[in-house]
Design a protein around this motif. Sequence first.
Motif, short mmCIF file in Angstrom:
data_model
loop_
_atom_site.label_atom_id
_atom_site.label_comp_id
_atom_site.label_asym_id
_atom_site.label_seq_id
_atom_site.Cartn_x
_atom_site.Cartn_y
_atom_site.Cartn_z
N GLY A 173 39.06 31.56 26.40
CA GLY A 173 39.88 32.89 26.46
C GLY A 173 39.32 33.69 27.59
O GLY A 173 39.47 35.12 27.63
N ILE A 174 38.26 33.50 28.51
CA ILE A 174 37.87 34.53 29.45
C ILE A 174 38.95 34.73 30.46
O ILE A 174 39.71 34.01 30.89
CB ILE A 174 36.65 33.61 30.18
N ASP A 175 38.96 35.95 30.64
CA ASP A 175 39.96 36.58 31.67
C ASP A 175 39.53 36.08 33.36
O ASP A 175 38.66 35.84 33.76
CB ASP A 175 39.90 37.98 31.74
N VAL A 176 40.74 35.70 33.96
CA VAL A 176 40.37 34.96 35.17
C VAL A 176 41.54 35.91 36.09
O VAL A 176 42.73 35.81 35.97
CB VAL A 176 40.84 33.65 35.20
N PHE A 177 40.82 36.30 37.39
CA PHE A 177 41.74 36.97 38.49
C PHE A 177 41.78 36.11 39.57
O PHE A 177 40.75 35.99 40.32
CB PHE A 177 40.99 38.37 38.66
N MET A 178 42.93 35.28 39.72
CA MET A 178 42.69 34.25 40.75
C MET A 178 43.30 34.86 42.17
O MET A 178 44.16 35.93 42.12
CB MET A 178 43.82 33.17 40.59
N GLU A 179 42.91 34.21 43.12
CA GLU A 179 43.40 34.97 44.40
C GLU A 179 43.15 36.44 44.65
O GLU A 179 44.07 36.93 45.06
CB GLU A 179 44.95 34.61 44.65
N CYS A 180 41.95 36.45 44.34
CA CYS A 180 41.61 38.00 44.32
C CYS A 180 40.47 37.91 45.12
O CYS A 180 39.04 37.48 44.77
CB CYS A 180 41.44 38.55 42.96
N THR A 181 40.23 38.78 45.97
CA THR A 181 38.85 38.91 47.00
C THR A 181 37.91 40.28 46.79
O THR A 181 38.51 41.19 46.67
CB THR A 181 39.31 38.81 48.40
N ILE A 182 36.87 39.97 46.43
CA ILE A 182 35.63 41.19 46.36
C ILE A 182 35.29 41.30 47.89
O ILE A 182 34.86 40.52 48.56
CB ILE A 182 34.83 40.78 45.42
N THR A 183 35.36 42.86 48.05
CA THR A 183 34.91 43.23 49.37
C THR A 183 33.73 44.19 49.34
O THR A 183 33.13 44.43 50.20
CB THR A 183 36.19 43.90 49.95
N GLU A 184 33.37 44.46 48.02
CA GLU A 184 32.19 45.62 47.90
C GLU A 184 31.69 45.58 46.82
O GLU A 184 32.34 45.58 45.63
CB GLU A 184 32.76 46.90 48.51
N ILE A 185 30.38 45.46 46.71
CA ILE A 185 29.70 45.87 45.28
C ILE A 185 29.34 47.25 45.01
O ILE A 185 28.76 47.86 46.06
CB ILE A 185 28.24 45.22 45.08
N GLY A 202 29.96 48.00 39.28
CA GLY A 202 31.02 47.16 39.36
C GLY A 202 31.18 46.72 40.68
O GLY A 202 30.48 46.32 41.60
N ALA A 203 32.66 46.16 40.96
CA ALA A 203 33.15 45.43 42.39
C ALA A 203 34.52 45.93 42.63
O ALA A 203 35.17 46.26 41.74
CB ALA A 203 32.99 43.82 42.04
N PHE A 204 34.59 45.97 44.10
CA PHE A 204 35.92 46.46 44.38
C PHE A 204 36.55 45.26 45.41
O PHE A 204 36.03 44.49 45.88
CB PHE A 204 35.69 47.63 45.38
N GLY A 205 37.84 45.12 45.37
CA GLY A 205 38.60 43.91 46.01
C GLY A 205 39.94 44.46 46.19
O GLY A 205 40.59 45.29 46.00
N TYR A 206 40.87 43.22 46.44
CA TYR A 206 42.09 43.23 46.66
C TYR A 206 42.85 42.01 46.15
O TYR A 206 42.12 40.81 46.41
CB TYR A 206 42.53 43.62 47.94
N TRP A 207 43.96 41.84 45.78
CA TRP A 207 44.91 40.64 45.68
C TRP A 207 45.34 40.08 46.82
O TRP A 207 45.93 40.89 47.65
CB TRP A 207 45.97 41.15 44.63
N ARG A 208 45.16 38.93 47.01
CA ARG A 208 45.33 38.55 48.39
C ARG A 208 47.12 38.24 48.53
O ARG A 208 47.56 38.24 49.64
CB ARG A 208 44.71 36.87 48.34
N GLU A 209 47.69 38.03 47.50
CA GLU A 209 49.08 37.99 47.37
C GLU A 209 49.91 38.94 47.71
O GLU A 209 50.64 38.98 48.79
CB GLU A 209 49.77 37.14 46.12
N SER A 210 49.64 40.08 47.12
CA SER A 210 50.27 41.43 47.44
C SER A 210 49.46 42.51 48.29
O SER A 210 50.16 43.35 48.92
CB SER A 210 50.50 42.17 45.97
#
Length: 604
Positions: free
Chosen positions: A158-170, A179-187
């Motif tokens: 049951g581990i949460d998975v964020f697919m097609e998501c790119t991290i751009t900064e720690i 933490g970490a910052f990123g964006y959804w590649r699709e939207s």
Amino acid sequence: MSTVEPRNTGERHSYDVVVVGAGGAGLRAAIAAHDAGARTAIVCKSLLGKAHTVMAEGGIAAAMGNAWPEDNWKVHFRDTMRGGKMLNNWRMAQLHAQEAPDRVLELEEWGALFDRTNDGLISQRDFGGHRYARLAHVGDRTGLEMIRTLQQRAVALGIDVFMECTITEILKDGDRVAGAFGYWRESGRLITFEAPSVVLATGGIGKSFKVTSNSWEYTGDGHALAVRAGASLINMEFVQFHPTGMVWPPSVRGILVTESVRGDGGVLKNSEGRRFMFDYIPDFFKAETADSIEEADRWYTDKKNNRRPPELLPRDEVARAINSEVKAGRGTPHGGIYLDIASRRDPEYIMRRLPSMYHQFKELADVDITKEPMEIGPTCHYVMGGVEVDPDTAVSIVPGLYAAGEVAGGMHGSNRLGGNSLSDLLVFGRRAGLNAAYYAARTHDAPVTVDEDAVVAAADAALAPFSEEGGENPYSVQKDLQEVMHTLVGIIRTAEELEQALGEIEKLAERSRHLTVEGNRQYNPGWHLAIDLQNMLWVSECIAKAALTRTESRGGHTRDDYPMTDQDWGTKNIVLRRHDDSVELAIQPLPQMPAELKALFEEK
């Protein structure tokens, strides 16, 4: 050109451990963190199950002793250190050799379907640089089975998975990870993860080079994220060019041809039909390598003969030999050499042992490897360098930032042995996940806080290419970078070319500050590349600077102007850190191996 809202920093999530990457190291880290009680998330750039680990074909190196009872962790440790030309972090090599068998058995318990010996044990095959047959395998698609097994385990937990998501900064809270910052590649929507522990498991850097076996994700994301966050990188000059990648047709140039072909009897021949590897056996390996065709052929048929064919020398030695043959004019029509298994094994054996290779060449190159040789040549495959981590805990010098797999440095020294990558993923993925969870638990009394200004700055940086008008096309900049790295920082290097490369990288970095992206955030590959380019440029500068500084040839780093191995350099690591917006280089001594392990290299 669309209008964007750079101050809209998007959705928020909170976890104890965020694992960046869903290859073997990332999945194993996430499982370990979850088992240690941490609220865990996996963030991956592509779809779950599509990580580059699936392309690892040969097997998992582990001294289980199923094929050779004489094999043990000490022999595996010694092989690993010798393969890395003694520049490995000895403690990492020791832990890896000791723990790899348990990690393989763990996979079996979780449902991995390994090939079997006649006695029902896990089958183990030969690979270059390994004294004994020790690669646990599933045909020639071991990485795929490994990912399938780990993915199934992670989903079941049951581990949460964020697919097609790119991290751009720690993100950081003072000196600590926040933490970490990123964006959804699709939207294109922005996303922030609040977490005291981040595990980098992002793989390698191959897309900085023109010819590579690496998939599209390998743009050096973890390396660049780490160095920008204040971590140090080591061994970045050591880039492994796998000796056997497809060279024809051009559309598949660089795609890997597994070392299993040579492990199962394949031989290398030049355009004259001569088996040339006997001309390139280094003195270091003469005691363990066959010195005649007859002796090498006896090895394939009589495994009690403990002398190895020269085709199974470590990858750096084979790649340099192939490069020398091609430069001498004895290459194939398309600039490679021939890998021949058809004349040495019957079709049934090839189809059973190498099904993926058969289909790969049949479908992509219209070559039947049961009847004709393959045209192959060196391809950028693996970077030995990466984030400097503590061997036991996999933590970097930044509290809360961990790294495992190809993004971590030290384990492989100057050259990685085939098969050691998959066991590296398992051993240090587990250690990174466990220790990230332990650290997160210790922060509960003094929780970290995400700096909102840092989130806004990360959002502005990610969206900047939309605001630049009349700037550079990111595809043009990447193409020029790949040409620079291929031509000037490739398999053979010189000071003049490396200095030229650094000058060109500086120009490319300036061009990359003025990238223009058309359209909007949805489904925008140009925008994705614009972000990836920043990482590729950081990594390329690190590789070129370290390569210029190391004035010797060792492992994956070959200097035409310094062709010999320098004993003095064998005691030093090159360390790279961020200084303002450039790379700062320092030299530090290699950790000293204890006497009881040194004694292993004195045994006959």
